[in-house]
Write an enzyme that holds these catalytic residues in place. Structure first.
Site, mmCIF file in Angstrom:
data_model
loop_
_atom_site.group_PDB
_atom_site.id
_atom_site.type_symbol
_atom_site.label_atom_id
_atom_site.label_comp_id
_atom_site.label_asym_id
_atom_site.label_seq_id
_atom_site.Cartn_x
_atom_site.Cartn_y
_atom_site.Cartn_z
ATOM 1 N N ARG A 293 -42.719 1.499 41.920
ATOM 2 C CA ARG A 293 -42.681 2.774 41.210
ATOM 3 C C ARG A 293 -42.713 3.894 42.241
ATOM 4 O O ARG A 293 -43.743 4.157 42.862
ATOM 5 C CB ARG A 293 -43.863 2.880 40.246
ATOM 6 C CG ARG A 293 -44.060 4.268 39.674
ATOM 7 C CD ARG A 293 -45.025 4.292 38.508
ATOM 8 N NE ARG A 293 -46.320 3.720 38.773
ATOM 9 C CZ ARG A 293 -47.321 4.328 39.417
ATOM 10 N NH1 ARG A 293 -47.147 5.531 39.921
ATOM 11 N NH2 ARG A 293 -48.484 3.737 39.570
ATOM 12 N N HIS A 297 -47.206 7.354 37.709
ATOM 13 C CA HIS A 297 -47.221 6.495 36.517
ATOM 14 C C HIS A 297 -46.674 7.258 35.321
ATOM 15 O O HIS A 297 -45.813 6.774 34.594
ATOM 16 C CB HIS A 297 -48.637 6.019 36.240
ATOM 17 C CG HIS A 297 -48.775 5.235 34.977
ATOM 18 N ND1 HIS A 297 -48.277 3.960 34.816
ATOM 19 C CD2 HIS A 297 -49.348 5.558 33.794
ATOM 20 C CE1 HIS A 297 -48.533 3.536 33.600
ATOM 21 N NE2 HIS A 297 -49.186 4.486 32.953
ATOM 22 N N TYR A 306 -54.232 7.523 45.371
ATOM 23 C CA TYR A 306 -54.563 6.105 45.499
ATOM 24 C C TYR A 306 -53.558 5.283 46.320
ATOM 25 O O TYR A 306 -53.751 4.079 46.486
ATOM 26 C CB TYR A 306 -54.723 5.465 44.109
ATOM 27 C CG TYR A 306 -53.539 5.635 43.177
ATOM 28 C CD1 TYR A 306 -52.431 4.810 43.260
ATOM 29 C CD2 TYR A 306 -53.551 6.625 42.194
ATOM 30 C CE1 TYR A 306 -51.356 4.950 42.397
ATOM 31 C CE2 TYR A 306 -52.479 6.787 41.327
ATOM 32 C CZ TYR A 306 -51.389 5.946 41.430
ATOM 33 O OH TYR A 306 -50.321 6.093 40.564
#
Length: 401
Positions: A293, A297, A306
């Site tokens: 990705r 998200h 993160y």
């Protein structure tokens, strides 16, 4: 990565299977040996096109793309480019306040277009909320996808019109819907197949495990297509599974295969293979498209909190669109005129989507109370009256709204 299929492989029992009660160091060590998590034993990966755009021969899967012409390759490239353009426009619209939320597919175009173009018209698709490329392949107008994210409708298209179910927000539940639908197909005697899309995060859901169980026991003609983009929001895959995801299928009694998720040809070939198995009465298959990705998200997420920029940069070098373009150019299957024309078409699509979204009328404020119960309900009537009073409180002194 080794270039081979894992569908027929039966793993040997290793010491790691018995290490659940031993110390942490031993458990970690044996798990790496059993699963290929260490550097010396990577999981097998089906790949037909390298990141550099070079064709890889694969005796098992080449036959599933043997009919692909230069025109077909240009079509796959066009699909990915236009899907990315639409996706980028949707992200921009959300940032401008035109959409409430958006789940980008950036980086996952090859997995979606490759698998989507493997489907027959009579196959049925059960998506999550990120399958914009598959929707494109099924003929769903991009503007229909945006209605739900703008809050003007409850879905935006007729699922039976394109054999493409409405987006599913509840994580993993669509795998059960797909399994039940596939079981019904066998009762009807049809030879079509079903495909269910989900992500690596959803693979940890109980609904997915139940779907695997029922599909295996009833030999349902369903393909479980997992897009492993390696991040379930902020949780990496290694925090969800001690084995590569495709290997989970073995425990349920059906084959699993890992495919290079950024290789559109490999995704097309492997999905065709899995769908043919389903139609031939050989039951379910788990396809793990190993991809990444590239963005957040959803537009409410901040991936910089993160994961590292170096990780993204490494995957940018494996970009699915650039990969196919390199192959098209090297094989003289496309010229600059083709790419220039596609760029013009891409910009026109972005403009059409932008104008269509801004022209969408606001929904009736009271529509939320409709179709809750078939025969009405006293509580809904009470809530409707309360909402009407609330709306009326904004009226001006002259009674206007």
């Amino acid at each position: 990565m080794t270039v081979e299929s894992t569908a027929a492989r039966t793993p040997r029992r290793s010491a790691g299977n018995k290490a659940g009660t031993t110390g942490t160091k031993r458990t970690t060590s044996t798990t790496k040996k059993a699963t290929g998590a260490g550097k010396s034993a990577e999981p097998a990966l089906v790949q037909l096109l390298t990141p550099e755009g070079k064709r890889v021969k694969n005796a098992e899967f080449d036959k599933y793309v043997a009919d692909i012409t230069a025109e077909d390759l240009r079509g796959l490239y066009r699909d990915m480019v236009l899907t990315r353009r639409f996706d980028a426009e949707a992200t921009s619209l959300q940032r401008q306040g035109e959409l409430g939320l958006w789940a980008s597919l950036l980086g996952q175009e090859a997995a979606q277009i490759g698998s989507g173009r493997a489907l027959r018209d009579d196959d049925y698709v059960f998506p999550t909320y990120r399958e914009h490329g598959v929707a494109w392949c099924r003929g769903v107008d991009p503007t229909n996808l945006l209605g739900m994210f703008r809050g003007v409708n409850n879905g935006g298209w007729d699922p039976n019109g394109n054999n493409f179910h409405l987006y599913t927000i509840v994580i993993g539940s669509q795998t059960l819907h797909a399994t039940g639908y596939a079981m019904g197909i066998t009762k009807d005697g049809a030879d079509s197949a079903v495909i269910a899309y989900f992500g690596d995060g959803a693979s940890s859901q109980g609904d997915v495990a139940e779907a695997f169980t029922f599909s295996a026991v009833y030999n349902a003609p369903v393909v479980f297509f997992c897009q492993n983009n390696q991040w379930a929001i902020s949780e990496p895959t290694e925090k969800q599974s001690r084995v590569p995801l495709y290997q989970r299928a073995q425990g349920f009694g059906f084959p699993g295969v890992r495919v290079d998720g950024n290789d559109v040809l490999a995704n097309l070939a492997v999905t065709r293979w899995a769908l043919e198995r389903a139609r031939a009465g050989e039951g379910p298959t788990l396809v793990e498209a190993f991809t990444y990705r590239m963005g957040a998200h959803t537009t409410s997420d901040d991936p910089t909190r993160y994961r590292h920029d170096e990780e993204r940069a490494a995957w940018e070098a494996k970009d699915p669109i650039l990969r196919l373009r390199r192959y098209l150019e090297a094989a003289n299957h496309a010229d600059e005129g083709f790419f220039a024309e596609l760029e013009t078409e891409s910009e026109a699509l972005g403009k059409r989507v932008r104008e269509a979204v801004r022209a969408m009328p606001d929904p009736d404020h009271f529509a939320i109370f409709e179709n809750v119960y078939a025969d009405g309900h006293a509580l809904v009537d009470e809530e409707r009256a309360q909402f009407a009073a609330y709306q009326a409180s904004f009226a001006d002194e002259d009674g206007g709204k």
